[in-house]
Design an enzyme around this catalytic site. Structure first.
Site, short mmCIF file in Angstrom:
data_model
loop_
_atom_site.label_atom_id
_atom_site.label_comp_id
_atom_site.label_asym_id
_atom_site.label_seq_id
_atom_site.Cartn_x
_atom_site.Cartn_y
_atom_site.Cartn_z
N LYS A 171 -9.06 9.24 -18.41
CA LYS A 171 -9.36 9.91 -19.67
C LYS A 171 -8.13 9.85 -20.58
CE LYS A 171 -13.07 10.49 -17.33
NZ LYS A 171 -13.38 11.67 -16.57
N ASP A 173 -7.75 21.11 -12.24
CA ASP A 173 -8.08 19.82 -12.84
C ASP A 173 -7.73 19.93 -14.33
OD1 ASP A 173 -9.33 17.67 -14.11
OD2 ASP A 173 -11.03 17.64 -12.72
N TYR A 231 -16.86 19.53 -13.00
CA TYR A 231 -17.22 18.12 -13.28
C TYR A 231 -18.26 17.65 -12.26
CZ TYR A 231 -16.63 13.05 -13.46
OH TYR A 231 -16.85 11.70 -13.52
N ARG A 289 0.83 -1.21 0.00
CA ARG A 289 0.00 0.00 0.00
C ARG A 289 0.87 1.26 0.00
NH1 ARG A 289 -1.94 1.66 4.63
NH2 ARG A 289 -2.53 -0.42 5.34
C1 LIG Z 1 -13.74 11.92 -15.21
C2 LIG Z 1 -13.34 13.18 -14.56
C3 LIG Z 1 -13.09 13.25 -13.18
C4 LIG Z 1 -13.29 12.07 -12.25
O1 LIG Z 1 -12.40 11.04 -12.50
P1 LIG Z 1 -12.71 9.47 -12.23
O2 LIG Z 1 -11.47 8.83 -12.72
O3 LIG Z 1 -13.93 9.12 -13.01
O4 LIG Z 1 -12.93 9.33 -10.76
C5 LIG Z 1 -12.67 14.46 -12.67
N1 LIG Z 1 -12.53 15.56 -13.43
C6 LIG Z 1 -12.78 15.54 -14.76
C7 LIG Z 1 -12.61 16.78 -15.57
C8 LIG Z 1 -13.19 14.36 -15.36
O5 LIG Z 1 -13.46 14.35 -16.68
#
Ligand SMILES: *Cc1c(COP(=O)(O)O)cnc(C)c1O
Length: 379
Positions: free
Chosen positions: A195, A170, A98, A46
């Site tokens: 993504k 982000d 988001y 971990r």
């Molecule tokens: C998908 C996404 C998230 C969340 O991520 P997960 O991997 O689904 O938990 C956060 N911010 C943005 C801009 C996203 O597209």
């Protein structure tokens, strides 16, 4: 070293035992200790795993950060930022954030006495007015989802620095290939690696990158204390994917540019939103703070019925949540990704029933255009 070279090599050295060129998947929960107090710095899976550490160094390098701390999802990475904020303090957040971030902050973290101030972050004076003595963090997400509004990262980080406030961005939509918030003054960058960074729609993951020592130690502590770590396999496949980040992003963007220009004058659409189109309200800012425009396009149909028919008929594009994979996806924000946002707030945000978000993949763009045409014309 230049970006493309770092994408392939950063954080990785050939395996010491065998010379394997590719970083192995270290599937182990524990490590042997030679005698009491003598070990190789690895104690328990971990807290230490070499595949994961390679991934963290790799993405941190691409984001121009010293430290990378990875998580089992993007939202787990975002949650870890809350270790920087105490009860009684507040965070300034864009109202167009988001959907999962909205849910995490508003429906969960706010129960712990942290206040969230939801504002239109494109208005710098509003950001300034929202700051008070208890403001600890300004959280940005740019371009926003699904309306692709931009936030001026440099102006906000300048303002935050003058008030001793931390900033986080982000950067999921752009990736470090097109936008590097740390170079624009941000303290922290977060990603959903689910993504573009992983890019093949096959894992869920997240990462935090920072140069700030204190933020690093608090977030690193939380990675161990909460244990929301990515598996060695997920770390490995993400590390494999960042090697092709540059070629993928170039192709994603080239296809998006062709598609946006193809769609922009179609009379069945009310509007086409893409930061790369000169009519986008933030086109100049996009050119300033990004080195490319990404591959998410949002279109608005005049009528919901036409949008619905389009989504039913489309074949190569999959109707699915998420974005950033090699395959093209379409998403109906109002009923899919933003369904958890209350209807009035959705309306205020401009997320109408006719809105469709397109994540442009790296297929042949001629096939994508042909698919759109048949989806529109098939009654
Ligand atoms: C998908 C996404 C998230 C969340 O991520 P997960 O991997 O689904 O938990 C956060 N911010 C943005 C801009 C996203 O597209």
């Amino acid at each position: 070293m230049k970006f493309s070279t770092e994408a392939i090599h950063a954080g990785q050295t050939p395996d010491k035992t065998t010379g394997a060129v590719t970083t192995p998947i270290f599937m182990t929960s524990t490590y042997v200790q030679e005698e009491l107090g003598v070990n190789k710095g690895y104690h328990y899976g971990r807290t230490e795993n070499l595949t994961r550490e390679s991934l963290e160094k790799n993405i941190a390098t691409l984001e121009k950060g010293k430290y990378g701390i990875s998580f089992s999802s993007g939202v787990a990475a975002i949650h870890s930022l809350m270790s920087l904020v105490k009860s009684g303090e507040n965070v300034i957040v864009p109202e167009s954030v988001y959907g999962g971030t909205f849910r995490l902050f508003q429906d969960f973290v706010s129960n712990y006495g942290v206040e969230f101030k939801w504002i239109d972050m494109s208005d710098l004076s509003l950001v300034e007015k929202s700051i008070d003595v208890n403001t600890k963090l300004i959280y940005m997400e740019t371009p926003s989802n699904p309306l692709l509004k931009l936030t001026d990262i440099k102006s906000i980080t300048d303002l935050a620095k003058s008030r001793n406030i931390l900033t986080a961005v982000d950067n999921t939509f752009m990736t470090p290939y097109f936008q590097r918030p740390i170079e624009l003054g941000a303290d922290i960058v977060i990603h959903s690696t689910s993504k573009y960074l992983n890019g093949h729609s096959d894992i869920i993951g997240g990462i935090v990158v920072t140069n700030n020592e204190e933020a690093n130690s608090k977030i690193r502590f939380l990675q161990k204390a909460l244990g929301a770590i990515p598996s060695p396999f997920d770390s490995w496949i993400t590390l494999r994917s960042t090697k092709t980040l540059v070629v993928r992003m170039k192709q994603h963007e080239s296809n998006a540019n062709v598609l946006a220009n193809y769609l922009k004058d179609k009379d069945y659409l009310k509007r086409v939103i893409y930061p790369g189109l000169p009519n986008h309200p933030d086109h100049e800012l996009a050119k300033k703070q990004m080195s490319g425009f990404g591959a998410v396009i949002t279109i608005e149909f005049h009528e919901f019925e036409v949008a619905k028919r389009f989504l039913k008929n489309i074949k190569i594009f999959h109707l699915a949540e998420s974005l950033g994979g090699v395959e093209s996806l379409v998403n109906h924000s109002a009923t899919m990704t933003h369904a958890s946002v209350p209807k009035e707030i959705r309306a205020k945000m401009g997320i109408t029933e006719g809105l469709v978000r397109i994540s442009v993949g790296i297929e042949d763009v001629d096939d994508l255009i042909e698919d759109i045409e048949q989806a529109i014309n098939n009654k």
